[in-house]
Design a protein around this motif. Structure first.
Motif, mmCIF file in Angstrom:
data_model
loop_
_atom_site.group_PDB
_atom_site.id
_atom_site.type_symbol
_atom_site.label_atom_id
_atom_site.label_comp_id
_atom_site.label_asym_id
_atom_site.label_seq_id
_atom_site.Cartn_x
_atom_site.Cartn_y
_atom_site.Cartn_z
ATOM 1 N N GLU A 195 0.839 -1.204 0.000
ATOM 2 C CA GLU A 195 0.000 0.000 0.000
ATOM 3 C C GLU A 195 0.869 1.248 0.000
ATOM 4 O O GLU A 195 1.827 1.351 0.775
ATOM 5 C CB GLU A 195 -0.908 0.012 1.235
ATOM 6 C CG GLU A 195 -1.764 1.257 1.342
ATOM 7 C CD GLU A 195 -2.555 1.326 2.639
ATOM 8 O OE1 GLU A 195 -3.292 2.324 2.837
ATOM 9 O OE2 GLU A 195 -2.428 0.396 3.465
ATOM 10 N N MET A 196 0.539 2.187 -0.847
ATOM 11 C CA MET A 196 1.112 3.529 -0.816
ATOM 12 C C MET A 196 0.065 4.443 -0.199
ATOM 13 O O MET A 196 -0.985 4.676 -0.788
ATOM 14 C CB MET A 196 1.471 3.996 -2.218
ATOM 15 C CG MET A 196 2.768 3.434 -2.748
ATOM 16 S SD MET A 196 4.242 4.211 -2.019
ATOM 17 C CE MET A 196 4.108 5.873 -2.680
ATOM 18 N N ALA A 197 0.329 4.925 1.007
ATOM 19 C CA ALA A 197 -0.611 5.814 1.683
ATOM 20 C C ALA A 197 -0.095 7.244 1.599
ATOM 21 O O ALA A 197 1.107 7.479 1.400
ATOM 22 C CB ALA A 197 -0.780 5.411 3.145
ATOM 23 N N ARG A 198 -0.991 8.196 1.742
ATOM 24 C CA ARG A 198 -0.594 9.601 1.729
ATOM 25 C C ARG A 198 -1.131 10.281 2.985
ATOM 26 O O ARG A 198 -2.267 10.079 3.371
ATOM 27 C CB ARG A 198 -1.117 10.313 0.482
ATOM 28 C CG ARG A 198 -0.901 11.824 0.530
ATOM 29 C CD ARG A 198 -1.281 12.511 -0.771
ATOM 30 N NE ARG A 198 -0.244 12.365 -1.768
ATOM 31 C CZ ARG A 198 -0.230 13.041 -2.921
ATOM 32 N NH1 ARG A 198 -1.222 13.876 -3.210
ATOM 33 N NH2 ARG A 198 0.750 12.873 -3.779
ATOM 34 N N GLY A 199 -0.295 11.114 3.598
ATOM 35 C CA GLY A 199 -0.707 11.828 4.801
ATOM 36 C C GLY A 199 0.478 12.023 5.721
ATOM 37 O O GLY A 199 1.639 11.928 5.304
#
Length: 298
Positions: free
Chosen positions: A82-86
């Motif tokens: 998973e590539m998450a952003r934040g």
């Protein structure tokens, strides 16, 4: 959500060590392994579009490569990425709260200094509602050291599991985690309780040594009583108990030098100044040469 083990990924050797340790843990639990990288941009500066795309591509490649390596080492293990952003602390803490165990890499600076724990890892350890394991490159059971390690071995110089408990505080989640790990890994579990005589007993103990031995016997009996139900629940686990005099942090760090895993607790309580770690957990994650599992409990 399906039970799984999560590992936070970056490009450091410690991150790879964490992934390999997490893969072993997922195999033992018979659950999927989830690799996650948090895409976190600077707050005060714009990132050029081309640079942003390049970073995303680079970390997607890292996740794929790590997943391929884990699958090659452990055929049949379900691995997702998973590539998450934040903000990394918030995203990883949220991910940790959904996982059976979360594993993070921690940078080691040598035997004396131990872990150099970053602000992200510290935030996750201090806030997560589920166990978090910190692994550094070359630590026992990380399966990764300097050079080109054997990634599938999952072995190191340490063996056995060390658990620190305080008999004055109920800590069932801590005992459940440690006994479960010992059972799955077929490792000996060494349980340590550190105690100190009350200040008023110091002079009396000098004049009458039986006072000190009586206090030690009381501590040993209290530890045995705490552990007894868990011995009954996990009869196959080899357990030793030790009530020692002196600071708990020093005793646990010393015991961790020959261990494969050190387990410590963290009281789940809100702090107005942010994540809170007790001094024992703080010392353990900074100075233990072995991976450290921090388990929250009420």
């Amino acid at each position: 959500m399906t039970p799984h083990v999560t590992v936070g990924m970056d490009e450091s050797p410690e991150s790879l060590a964490a992934a390999l340790w997490a893969a072993e843990e997922a195999s033992l639990l018979d659950v999927p392994l989830h690799l996650i990288h948090v895409e976190e941009w600077p707050v005060t500066a714009e990132v050029p579009v081309l640079s942003a795309e390049s970073l995303v591509e680079r970390y997607e490649t890292l996740l794929r490569a790590t997943a391929d390596r884990v699958r090659a080492d452990r055929p049949g293990l379900d691995v997702t990425t998973e590539m998450a952003r934040g903000r990394a602390p918030a995203e990883l803490t949220a991910a940790a709260n959904e996982a059976e165990v979360t594993v993070l890499g921690s940078r080691g600076l040598g035997g004396v200094v131990g872990f150099l724990i970053g602000s992200v890892s510290l935030a996750v350890v201090g806030r997560a509602r589920r166990p978090v394991v910190l692994v550094r490159s070359g630590s026992p059971s990380s399966g990764a050291g300097s050079g080109d390690p054997d990634p599938g071995s999952g072995s190191g110089s340490g063996s056995g599991i060390v658990l620190g408990v305080d008999i004055e505080q109920p800590c069932d989640p801590l005992l459940a985690f440690a006994f479960g790990e010992a059972a799955r890994r077929d490792e000996e579990l060494r349980i340590i309780h550190s105690w100190s005589p009350p200040p008023a007993a110091g002079y009396t103990a000098i004049l009458n040594p039986s006072v000190g031995s009586g206090l030690g016997q009381k501590a040993a009996e209290g530890l045995a009583g705490m552990v007894r139900p868990w011995r009954d629940k996990f009869p196959a686990v080899r357990v030793t108990e030790q009530a020692v005099v002196g600071p708990a942090a020093a005793a646990l760090v010393d015991a961790s030098r020959s261990a494969g895993l050190l387990v410590v607790g963290r009281r789940s309580r809100r702090s107005p100044v942010g994540p809170h770690l007790g001094h024992v957990a703080h010392a353990a994650i900074h100075h233990s040469p072995a991976p450290v599992a921090v388990v929250p409990f009420e």
